[in-house]
Design a protein around this motif. Structure first.
Motif, mmCIF file in Angstrom:
data_model
loop_
_atom_site.group_PDB
_atom_site.id
_atom_site.type_symbol
_atom_site.label_atom_id
_atom_site.label_comp_id
_atom_site.label_asym_id
_atom_site.label_seq_id
_atom_site.Cartn_x
_atom_site.Cartn_y
_atom_site.Cartn_z
ATOM 1 N N LYS A 1 -5.330 -9.516 12.691
ATOM 2 C CA LYS A 1 -5.193 -8.239 13.384
ATOM 3 C C LYS A 1 -5.341 -7.072 12.413
ATOM 4 N N ASN A 2 -4.860 -7.281 11.187
ATOM 5 C CA ASN A 2 -5.020 -6.301 10.131
ATOM 6 C C ASN A 2 -4.518 -4.909 10.546
ATOM 7 N N PRO A 3 -3.264 -4.803 10.924
ATOM 8 C CA PRO A 3 -2.757 -3.531 11.450
ATOM 9 C C PRO A 3 -2.535 -2.473 10.365
ATOM 10 N N GLU A 4 -2.415 -1.234 10.806
ATOM 11 C CA GLU A 4 -2.114 -0.114 9.911
ATOM 12 C C GLU A 4 -0.656 -0.149 9.468
ATOM 13 N N ILE A 5 0.177 -0.566 10.411
ATOM 14 C CA ILE A 5 1.610 -0.626 10.134
ATOM 15 C C ILE A 5 2.063 -2.060 10.394
ATOM 16 N N LEU A 6 2.685 -2.654 9.383
ATOM 17 C CA LEU A 6 3.118 -4.048 9.534
ATOM 18 C C LEU A 6 4.637 -4.113 9.575
ATOM 19 N N ILE A 7 5.130 -4.804 10.576
ATOM 20 C CA ILE A 7 6.573 -5.008 10.686
ATOM 21 C C ILE A 7 6.859 -6.485 10.445
ATOM 22 N N ILE A 8 7.706 -6.754 9.471
ATOM 23 C CA ILE A 8 8.094 -8.147 9.233
ATOM 24 C C ILE A 8 9.585 -8.238 9.542
ATOM 25 N N LYS B 1 1.133 -8.697 0.185
ATOM 26 C CA LYS B 1 1.146 -7.549 -0.730
ATOM 27 C C LYS B 1 -0.293 -7.132 -1.078
ATOM 28 N N ASN B 2 -1.130 -8.105 -1.363
ATOM 29 C CA ASN B 2 -2.520 -7.781 -1.702
ATOM 30 C C ASN B 2 -3.285 -7.274 -0.491
ATOM 31 N N HIS B 3 -3.145 -8.007 0.609
ATOM 32 C CA HIS B 3 -3.922 -7.683 1.799
ATOM 33 C C HIS B 3 -3.537 -6.315 2.364
ATOM 34 N N PHE B 4 -2.246 -6.024 2.370
ATOM 35 C CA PHE B 4 -1.767 -4.771 2.982
ATOM 36 C C PHE B 4 -1.360 -3.754 1.909
ATOM 37 N N LYS B 5 -2.094 -3.812 0.789
ATOM 38 C CA LYS B 5 -1.797 -2.953 -0.364
ATOM 39 C C LYS B 5 -1.589 -1.490 0.041
ATOM 40 N N ASP B 6 -2.544 -0.976 0.867
ATOM 41 C CA ASP B 6 -2.508 0.453 1.205
ATOM 42 C C ASP B 6 -1.811 0.725 2.530
ATOM 43 N N LYS B 7 -1.342 -0.331 3.179
ATOM 44 C CA LYS B 7 -0.766 -0.157 4.518
ATOM 45 C C LYS B 7 0.752 0.043 4.436
ATOM 46 N N THR B 8 1.276 0.525 5.536
ATOM 47 C CA THR B 8 2.717 0.761 5.609
ATOM 48 C C THR B 8 3.404 -0.531 6.063
ATOM 49 N N ILE B 9 4.433 -0.931 5.365
ATOM 50 C CA ILE B 9 5.136 -2.158 5.747
ATOM 51 C C ILE B 9 6.629 -1.876 5.932
ATOM 52 N N LEU B 10 7.153 -2.334 7.064
ATOM 53 C CA LEU B 10 8.604 -2.287 7.297
ATOM 54 C C LEU B 10 9.077 -3.718 7.315
ATOM 55 N N MET B 11 9.920 -4.086 6.377
ATOM 56 C CA MET B 11 10.350 -5.484 6.402
ATOM 57 C C MET B 11 11.854 -5.627 6.452
ATOM 58 N N ILE B 12 12.249 -6.516 7.338
ATOM 59 C CA ILE B 12 13.662 -6.840 7.476
ATOM 60 C C ILE B 12 13.825 -8.218 6.883
ATOM 61 N N THR B 13 14.718 -8.347 5.940
ATOM 62 C CA THR B 13 14.862 -9.666 5.343
ATOM 63 C C THR B 13 16.282 -9.905 4.869
ATOM 64 N N ILE C 1 9.295 7.372 6.428
ATOM 65 C CA ILE C 1 8.502 6.303 5.830
ATOM 66 C C ILE C 1 7.120 6.885 5.573
ATOM 67 N N LYS C 2 6.747 6.968 4.309
ATOM 68 C CA LYS C 2 5.453 7.567 3.977
ATOM 69 C C LYS C 2 4.345 6.554 4.219
ATOM 70 N N ASN C 3 3.155 7.100 4.471
ATOM 71 C CA ASN C 3 1.992 6.239 4.642
ATOM 72 C C ASN C 3 1.814 5.376 3.397
ATOM 73 N N GLY C 4 1.691 4.088 3.595
ATOM 74 C CA GLY C 4 1.481 3.173 2.471
ATOM 75 C C GLY C 4 2.764 2.696 1.828
ATOM 76 N N GLU C 5 3.877 3.238 2.290
ATOM 77 C CA GLU C 5 5.154 2.848 1.703
ATOM 78 C C GLU C 5 5.585 1.472 2.194
ATOM 79 N N LYS C 6 6.321 0.774 1.323
ATOM 80 C CA LYS C 6 6.876 -0.529 1.716
ATOM 81 C C LYS C 6 8.386 -0.346 1.801
#
Ligand SMILES: Nc1ncnc2c1ncn2[C@@H]1O[C@H](COP(=O)(O)OP(=O)(O)O)[C@@H](O)[C@H]1O
Ligand SMILES: [Mg+2]
Length: 526
Positions: free
Chosen positions: A441-448, A468-480, A312-317
């Protein structure tokens, strides 16, 4: 006093005795103070420290260790067990210690007054202790049964209240009958326990007074024969009564040594909880990438994750999809070390996850999931846990981004108390509070992890847009499960039975016409 004052009529001896009496009363007051206040104070202080220690041990425990224990058991260790420890300490300290000295002193007095009479008593003594221990054991058995039925009772009530809404729709009369049984047991065991308390205490008395009768008989015989004086005999009798009384207390204290052992063991279970270590490299935020390398995880012999390789690259969703139970949550929970015991490696930039300082990793990871925890506290305090120094403006902004417009209905705004587990909020409202926490909290890595599952599609889309806007540059892992919001994702992985079976961009996976394609078309039709 009988020999010198009453019989010989010596006024100076009378004065001396009164003087001694005053001194004894003074010492007695000091003793009573120690017994009545200083000792309980010391034991309360010990309990205070133990409570703090146990709570901290729980806070720093490995998550897995807490999950595998049962909530009622942990709570009972911190309440009932501490309470019985206090009772036992008290009985041991006050009754046992003080009365133990009385026993020793009185034995000395008795030997001094008339060793022959004392010897006669010693020979009769085993009968006394044997009957005591016999009745003591029965008494202990019923007291234990009573404690057990009380525990069943407490558990029954707490479970009923916890599952109240669901239970209402099931057969209430079934519960009523079950409760009747539980309640009856409390009553029966309580009555029996009290009955044997009384039997025990009266057996102590009967035996004690039979001994006294025996002593009066033998002592009286010795007075008549002129071997001892009347005064000596009465002093002996007085000292003996004190001794009998004290032996009861010492015996009760000894029983408490037995009672307290399992209690201490239960408390130690909490004190010995495996603790997380918080040392290592400080994580300051993701620079390059997270890499899972041949990660396997087995829990209780079940292979939950099988040979996971993922970058998972930095900033990747990244979106993770798969059936229930396929291992999605477990995969992401490895990162904040909520799940431990994997083999293989998880690199975060240049270091393996295990080399990092745990708290620094957790500081930079935020998670929203299906399970939302709301404290029975104000809305404000429920949000401040994510950012303790946030201003009200920040809190309101975060709530707005989480589309928590329902707060306008709350009578006291941020000061509204949300009730136990947020009982006055709906599932979707609670979830929006947990989302607001993430904005704070505004984390570097967000897990949903299905963190929007309780929301309607419209609200979900609004919030995902904000995320999407708020965590534009952050890494997001989402399970949906909602494939419609997957368009945020740069990459999708599909998990089946703990294995990654497909990986790639949305277009690539659609083109492939594999599992993801099947999921997607099904969800579009549904
Ligand atoms: N703490 C645990 N102890 C035992 N089994 C677990 C534990 N956590 C998860 N599992 C099992 O691991 C599998 C994957 O669970 P999970 O990651 O929650 O799946 P998903 O999030 O995809 O629905 C399930 O079969 C679940 O029963
Ligand atoms: Mg899950």
């Amino acid at each position: 006093m009988i020999d010198k004052v009453f019989i010989e009529k010596d006024i100076n001896k009378l004065k001396l005795i009164i003087f001694l009496l005053i001194i004894v009363v003074l010492f007695r007051q000091i003793g009573l103070f120690l017994k009545g206040f200083a000792f309980p104070y010391a034991s309360f202080k010990l309990l205070y420290e133990l409570r703090e220690d146990m709570f901290n041990k729980i806070l720093n425990a490995m998550p897995y260790e807490i999950q595998k224990r049962n909530l009622g058991d942990i709570i009972s260790k911190l309440t009932n067990d501490l309470n019985s420890l206090k009772d036992s300490l008290y009985k041991l300290g006050v009754d046992f210690l003080s009365q133990f000295f009385v026993v020793i002193f009185m034995v000395g007095v008795l030997i001094y007054l008339d060793w022959k009479l004392f010897l006669a008593i010693i020979i009769a003594f085993p009968i006394f202790t044997l009957s005591l221990s016999f009745f003591g054991k029965i008494r202990q058995k019923y007291s234990k049964r009573f404690q057990e039925s009380m525990a069943d009772y407490t558990q029954f009530i707490s479970q009923t209240v916890q599952g109240f809404e669901i239970l209402k729709l099931f057969n209430i009369s079934f519960l009523k009958d079950k409760f009747k049984n539980v309640n009856k047991k409390v009553f029966k065991n309580q009555s029996k326990s009290t009955l044997f308390d009384v039997v025990y205490l009266s057996s102590v008395e009967v035996i004690a007074y039979s001994m006294v009768a025996f002593i009066i008989l033998y002592g009286g015989y010795r007075i008549i024969k002129g071997e001892i004086t009347t005064g000596q005999f009465f002093a002996f009798l007085g000292a003996l009564l004190l001794l009998v009384n004290s032996i009861q207390f010492v015996y009760r204290g000894l029983l408490h040594i037995k009672i307290v052992q399992p209690v201490i063991r239960r408390i130690q279970d909490i004190l010995n909880l495996p603790q997380e270590e918080d040392k290592g490299i400080e994580f300051t935020g993701l620079k390059d990438k997270i890499t899972y390398k041949n990660v396997n995880l087995e829990i209780d012999g079940n292979k939950i994750l099988k040979n996971i390789n993922l970058t998972i690259k930095n900033g990747e969703k990244l979106a993770i999809v798969g059936l229930t139970g396929s291992g999605k949550s477990t995969l992401v929970k490895l990162l904040p070390a909520l799940v431990k015991g994997y083999t293989g490696e998880i690199f975060i930039d240049n270091h393996e996850l295990r080399e990092y300082k745990l708290s620094s990793i957790r500081k930079h990871i935020g998670m929203i999931s299906q399970e939302v925890f709301i404290f029975n506290d104000t809305l404000r305090n429920n949000l401040l846990i994510a950012k303790p120094d946030a201003t009200d403006e920040e809190l309101l902004l975060a709530l707005k981004k989480a589309k928590a417009d329902f707060i306008e209905k709350l009578e006291n705004g941020l000061d509204t108390v949300l009730g136990e587990k947020g009982s006055r909020l709906s599932g979707g409202e609670k979830q929006r509070i947990s989302i607001a926490r993430i904005f704070l909290k505004n984390p570097e890595i967000l897990i949903i992890d299905e963190g929007t599952s309780a929301l309607d599609v419209e609200t979900e889309e609004y919030i995902m847009e904000e995320i999407k806007n708020h965590f534009k540059d952050k890494t997001i892992l989402m399970i949906t499960h909602r494939l419609s919001i997957i368009d945020i994702a740069d990459k999708i992985v599909v998990i089946e039975n703990g294995k990654i079976i497909e990986e790639g961009s949305f277009d690539k996976l659609i083109e492939r016409k594999g599992t993801f394609y099947r999921f997607y078309t099904l969800s579009q039709n549904g």
